[in-house]
Design an enzyme around this catalytic site. Structure first.
Site, mmCIF file in Angstrom:
data_model
loop_
_atom_site.group_PDB
_atom_site.id
_atom_site.type_symbol
_atom_site.label_atom_id
_atom_site.label_comp_id
_atom_site.label_asym_id
_atom_site.label_seq_id
_atom_site.Cartn_x
_atom_site.Cartn_y
_atom_site.Cartn_z
ATOM 1 N N GLU A 24 35.106 38.418 48.785
ATOM 2 C CA GLU A 24 33.900 39.195 49.105
ATOM 3 C C GLU A 24 32.919 39.135 47.929
ATOM 4 O OE1 GLU A 24 37.041 40.451 49.594
ATOM 5 O OE2 GLU A 24 37.027 40.193 51.770
ATOM 6 N N GLU B 38 37.437 29.741 34.950
ATOM 7 C CA GLU B 38 38.523 30.244 35.794
ATOM 8 C C GLU B 38 38.292 29.823 37.242
ATOM 9 O OE1 GLU B 38 38.989 34.519 35.949
ATOM 10 O OE2 GLU B 38 41.025 34.335 36.726
ATOM 11 N N GLN C 56 45.566 37.656 30.080
ATOM 12 C CA GLN C 56 44.159 38.005 30.239
ATOM 13 C C GLN C 56 43.999 39.491 30.569
ATOM 14 O OE1 GLN C 56 42.552 36.556 33.889
ATOM 15 N NE2 GLN C 56 40.420 36.657 33.228
ATOM 16 N N GLY C 57 43.443 40.252 29.646
ATOM 17 C CA GLY C 57 43.302 41.693 29.851
ATOM 18 C C GLY C 57 41.875 42.088 30.185
ATOM 19 N N TYR C 58 41.508 41.929 31.434
ATOM 20 C CA TYR C 58 40.169 42.317 31.891
ATOM 21 C C TYR C 58 40.244 43.564 32.790
ATOM 22 C CZ TYR C 58 38.054 37.757 30.596
ATOM 23 O OH TYR C 58 37.586 36.658 29.947
ATOM 24 N N SER C 59 40.934 43.419 33.934
ATOM 25 C CA SER C 59 40.904 44.464 34.967
ATOM 26 C C SER C 59 41.520 45.770 34.480
ATOM 27 C CB SER C 59 41.686 44.000 36.199
ATOM 28 O OG SER C 59 41.200 42.759 36.642
HETATM 29 C C1 LIG Z 1 48.177 38.430 41.715
HETATM 30 C C2 LIG Z 1 47.081 38.971 40.856
HETATM 31 C C3 LIG Z 1 46.988 38.585 39.536
HETATM 32 C C4 LIG Z 1 45.981 39.102 38.713
HETATM 33 N N1 LIG Z 1 45.950 38.741 37.391
HETATM 34 C C5 LIG Z 1 45.030 39.308 36.571
HETATM 35 C C6 LIG Z 1 45.041 39.045 35.161
HETATM 36 O O1 LIG Z 1 45.879 38.271 34.652
HETATM 37 N N2 LIG Z 1 44.134 39.665 34.369
HETATM 38 C C7 LIG Z 1 43.189 40.515 34.877
HETATM 39 O O2 LIG Z 1 42.389 41.027 34.118
HETATM 40 N N3 LIG Z 1 43.162 40.802 36.205
HETATM 41 C C8 LIG Z 1 44.061 40.222 37.061
HETATM 42 N N4 LIG Z 1 44.043 40.523 38.410
HETATM 43 C C9 LIG Z 1 43.093 41.530 38.909
HETATM 44 C C10 LIG Z 1 42.014 40.993 39.840
HETATM 45 O O3 LIG Z 1 41.040 40.331 39.131
HETATM 46 C C11 LIG Z 1 41.470 42.192 40.642
HETATM 47 O O4 LIG Z 1 42.498 42.610 41.500
HETATM 48 C C12 LIG Z 1 40.247 41.860 41.441
HETATM 49 O O5 LIG Z 1 39.156 41.634 40.619
HETATM 50 C C13 LIG Z 1 39.895 42.975 42.445
HETATM 51 O O6 LIG Z 1 39.818 44.214 41.841
HETATM 52 P P1 LIG Z 1 40.604 45.473 42.419
HETATM 53 O O7 LIG Z 1 42.022 45.078 42.571
HETATM 54 O O8 LIG Z 1 40.306 46.633 41.591
HETATM 55 O O9 LIG Z 1 40.048 45.665 43.892
HETATM 56 P P2 LIG Z 1 38.688 46.418 44.286
HETATM 57 O O10 LIG Z 1 37.600 45.933 43.417
HETATM 58 O O11 LIG Z 1 38.951 47.862 44.364
HETATM 59 O O12 LIG Z 1 38.451 45.820 45.735
HETATM 60 C C14 LIG Z 1 38.958 46.384 46.938
HETATM 61 C C15 LIG Z 1 38.256 45.703 48.087
HETATM 62 O O13 LIG Z 1 36.863 45.991 48.026
HETATM 63 C C16 LIG Z 1 36.109 44.800 48.060
HETATM 64 N N5 LIG Z 1 34.856 44.995 47.327
HETATM 65 C C17 LIG Z 1 34.682 45.554 46.111
HETATM 66 N N6 LIG Z 1 33.402 45.560 45.787
HETATM 67 C C18 LIG Z 1 32.714 44.987 46.810
HETATM 68 C C19 LIG Z 1 31.343 44.695 47.078
HETATM 69 N N7 LIG Z 1 30.379 45.002 46.206
HETATM 70 N N8 LIG Z 1 31.015 44.103 48.255
HETATM 71 C C20 LIG Z 1 31.972 43.781 49.156
HETATM 72 N N9 LIG Z 1 33.293 44.037 48.963
HETATM 73 C C21 LIG Z 1 33.650 44.636 47.795
HETATM 74 C C22 LIG Z 1 37.023 43.775 47.434
HETATM 75 O O14 LIG Z 1 36.638 42.462 47.827
HETATM 76 C C23 LIG Z 1 38.359 44.191 48.019
HETATM 77 O O15 LIG Z 1 38.477 43.681 49.317
HETATM 78 C C24 LIG Z 1 45.032 40.012 39.248
HETATM 79 C C25 LIG Z 1 45.132 40.380 40.591
HETATM 80 C C26 LIG Z 1 46.127 39.881 41.406
HETATM 81 C C27 LIG Z 1 46.194 40.321 42.844
#
Ligand SMILES: Cc1cc2nc3c(=O)[nH]c(=O)nc-3n(C[C@H](O)[C@H](O)[C@H](O)COP(=O)(O)OP(=O)(O)OC[C@H]3O[C@@H](n4cnc5c(N)ncnc54)[C@H](O)[C@@H]3O)c2cc1C
Lengths: 389, 351
Positions: free
Chosen positions: A374, A249, A131-134
């Protein structure tokens, strides 16, 4: 096909729940590769594919898919039972992005040709999806993603970077959210694209996670040419589909699967540590058990909604919150009762059932991936409670 | 300073020596590349770094001057331990301090001299099972959970016949890797050479308190990194530290750290001011219970606030969580110390 259980798929739904449980249990016990039980870390494709193929051959790979697409079309309670039996036996999670995410999305939004082409290849294990989203700067704020796809003749040319892509190093296909209209409002310029990972210009770089395991990856796209036919749904409508997929999901991540597994291991650990007679542990355990049963009831209601063909509302976020936080609390209790054993990196006495530190770490990111706790709370506050902001 | 956080429960002289220890330790204990390189190596720490630390007087800090130490108090020891924790120092300075205190009490001089000079790594093998605060005195009992045992030169084994010494070369030892990249040892009984009598209890309390301080230093470092991240990372066009949900979580972390510091320093000052026996143990139990539990909560929260990057091995916040997972239960975890506190510190009438 169903020689061992002697039950055809159409009969599975007709069985009463306890008979169904026994049929599933007997088949798992007879067919699950013993060396793959309770893997201390998530397995890679080359390790877990024997089980994938076993399930596929039996026709049990996709219990939730409708029968016409090769699924089992199980009712909600039976889906839960199926999951419980897998967890009870310590079955490895397979490379299941195709099964739990892409499949349901294609069934709902794909063209007939796409369904005919891709679904059987998920069922056969020929296509292993990720899954290529993030992206590095688009995690919680996914809609700000910048990986671009520009039409050039019959092909899209993709440039950009994805990150945290789970098991991308095992996958041969990736489903992507890409920006196709940089001028539109951010949610309105995103499309959903299926990409063969063997296309020139794709580089995958594994990242070592907190478990010290190469489970997620960075994926780079440098002028990657993708046939136009690989677009799913309408151009610039990818966000709406992805949002719908996110609810698939969330119901998967909100299923009692991980908590069921952890609770069984907690029980074994508590027996090993001799703490069942300790009144303070008994109180904690009782709370975790009843929390777990309540989670199952809540989950059952969401599965029922899906079963009726309705779509899930934003409140499904609460299921993911409850499940991930319960999973974490169970593993925190495991750490507490393990005393000094909690410091050990490997399962206790080489017994994979007794792996407090490993499970504790695996539970940490469940409140991050699939939308952080969050963000889930923000969604409920805004879209369910109607609070301003 | 007007904030309560700045008011330490100890005197000016100790504040000054603590300040000097903090500066010296901070200078020697802040090389994260070194820490990373040592993880999951055979010994899990570096013998030359250990010797340098001994030469700085760290192992003998709280050992009486008459026995060759610096004769400083618990305030100084917890200050040092806090800096070690901030720097994730893997060298077993706290376990070595425990051994030095016991050897000094027993009146042993030769091995103690080598230990204080950093020529010997002497580790005390006191427990015969998980989840206990009571040292085993059974010479026939296998000893478990000896921190960093793979790099020991000698083991110190309390028995009814006195404090026994066993050179590592003669030891029947098995080690297992720990979450932080170190190891824990299991020692089968051997032919111990008795070097005198010592009561392990008070020295174990000091080791527990120093471990609490180590965890405190780690919490502060992980939180500092996390605060910096909250102040820079952007999502939704905003610095994420502007989201109130995250602000409140950060405040909760800060409160846990403040409570841990208050509890650890109260225990250290209490002992320095003459608390002994049950009174000292109750203070230590309160501090170690707090530190063990808070370090796990804080580690988890720092990972959560960091998002995906918090779940990578490359990001240092995870190192602190893995360290807490390993150290929180050593010398007694939260539940064990709380239970001991309740036993030792009966509630007063008006409480
Ligand atoms: C083990 C693992 C597997 C994953 N697998 C995939 C995958 O297969 N494909 C894919 O696409 N992605 C994947 N992800 C990515 C995952 O979806 C993101 O890590 C997640 O959406 C958070 O984004 P970020 O890491 O950029 O953190 P950030 O968005 O930078 O968040 C940092 C902190 O800020 C908080 N925050 C951000 N915005 C707000 C807000 N508006 N209000 C309150 N708090 C906020 C967050 O809750 C967090 O605590 C994976 C992540 C992990 C850890």
């Amino acid at each position: 096909m169903s020689v061992i259980a002697g039950v055809e798929p159409e009969d599975l739904n007709a069985l009463d729940d306890e008979s169904f449980r026994l049929v599933v249990r007997r088949w798992i016990e007879a067919n699950y590769p013993p060396e793959l039980r309770n893997p201390p870390k998530r397995l890679h494709w080359e390790e877990n594919n024997p089980w994938y193929f076993k399930l596929a051959e039996k026709g049990w790979l996709c219990p939730g898919w409708p029968r016409e697409y090769g699924g089992l079309g199980l009712g909600p309670i039976k889906q839960i039972i199926f999951t419980e039996e897998l967890e009870r036996w310590g079955c490895a999670r397979s490379n299941d992005h195709g099964i739990i995410m892409l499949g349901p999305l294609l069934i709902r939004y794909g063209s007939e040709e796409q369904k005919k082409h891709y679904l059987p290849k998920i069922l056969s294990g020929e296509h292993v999806w990720c899954q290529g989203y993030s992206e590095p700067n688009s995690g919680s704020d996914l809609a700000s993603l910048r990986t671009s796809a520009v039409l050039d003749g019959d092909e899209y040319v993709v440039n950009g970077q994805k990150i945290w892509t789970t098991l991308a190093s095992d996958a041969n296909w990736i489903f992507l959210l890409v920006r196709t209209d940089p001028t539109a409002k951010k949610q309105e310029g995103i499309s959903f694209l299926l990409v063969d990972m063997n296309t020139p210009g794709i580089t995958v770089r594994p990242i070592i996670n907190l478990e010290m395991h190469d489970e997620f990856c960075e994926v780079f796209f440098d002028n990657v040419r993708v046939p136009k036919a690989n677009l799913v749904g309408q151009l610039n409508k990818g966000w709406d589909m992805a949002k719908a997929l996110l609810s698939f999901e969330r119901i998967y991540l909100g299923s009692p699967r991980q908590s069921a597994y952890a609770l069984t291991r907690l029980k074994q650990l508590a027996e090993k540590m001799g703490v069942f007679d300790d009144p303070s542990f008994a109180g904690t355990y009782a709370k975790l058990r009843t929390d777990f049963e309540d989670l199952k009831s809540l989950y059952g209601r969401y599965v029922e909604v899906l079963k009726r063909g309705q779509s899930l509302g934003a409140d499904v976020s609460q299921l993911k919150i409850v499940q991930s936080e319960l999973f974490q609390r169970i593993t925190e209790t495991m750490m507490a009762i393990s005393a000094e054993n909690a410091g050990l990196m490997e399962p206790m006495e080489g017994n994979r059932n007794l792996n407090p530190a490993g499970l504790y770490i695996q539970a940490r990111p469940t409140t991050i991936y699939g939308g952080t706790s969050e963000i889930q709370r923000n969604i409920i506050a805004k879209n369910v409670l109607g609070l301003p902001g | 300073m007007s904030s309560a956080a700045g008011i330490a429960p100890y005197n000016e002289d100790q504040a000054e020596s603590a300040r000097m220890i903090r500066e010296s330790a901070a200078g020697h204990a802040s090389d994260i590349a070194r820490i990373r390189a040592l993880r999951f190596t055979t010994h899990g720490f570096a013998a030359d770094a250990y010797r340098e630390m001994a030469e700085l007087g760290w192992i003998g800090l709280a050992v009486p001057e008459a026995a060759g130490g610096s004769g400083l108090g618990m305030i100084e020891l917890v200050t040092l331990a806090e800096e070690l924790g901030r720097g994730l120092v893997p060298e077993p300075i706290i376990p070595a301090t425990l051994s030095a205190l016991l050897l000094a009490e027993a009146g042993e001089t030769e091995l103690l001299g080598q230990l204080l000079a950093g020529e010997a790594v002497v580790l005390t093998a006191w427990q015969d099972r998980a989840g206990t605060l009571t040292p085993s005195l059974d010479a026939g009992a296998t000893r478990r959970f000896i921190p960093m045992a793979a790099g020991a030169t000698h083991f110190l084994v309390p028995t009814t016949a006195g404090l026994g010494v066993l050179p590592a070369a003669e030891a029947d030892l098995v080690t297992e890797p720990t979450n932080d990249g170190g190891n824990l040892g299991t020692l089968r009984p051997g032919a111990y050479r008795s070097v005198g009598q010592a009561n392990p209890g008070p020295a174990l309390d000091k080791a527990a308190l120093a471990t609490a301080a180590y965890l405190l230093g780690g919490m502060e470092a992980a939180f500092a990194m996390t605060l910096a991240y909250l102040n820079t990372r952007q999502q939704f066009g905003k610095i994420i530290g502007t989201f109130q949900a995250l602000q409140h979580k950060a405040v909760d972390v800060k409160v846990q750290i403040a409570l841990t510091r208050a509890s650890v320093e109260a225990a250290a000052a209490g002992i320095d001011n003459g608390a002994t026996g049950d009174a000292a143990s109750a203070l230590v139990s309160r501090a170690k219970a707090r530190a063990s539990e808070a370090s796990m909560t804080v580690g988890q929260m720092c990972v959560q606030l960091s998002g995906g990057i918090g779940y990578t091995d490359d990001y240092d916040v995870g190192l602190y969580l893995r360290k807490a997972m390993t150290l929180a239960p050593l010398f007694g975890g939260a539940a064990l110390h709380r239970a001991r506190f309740m036993k030792l510190s009966p509630e007063t009438e008006d409480a």
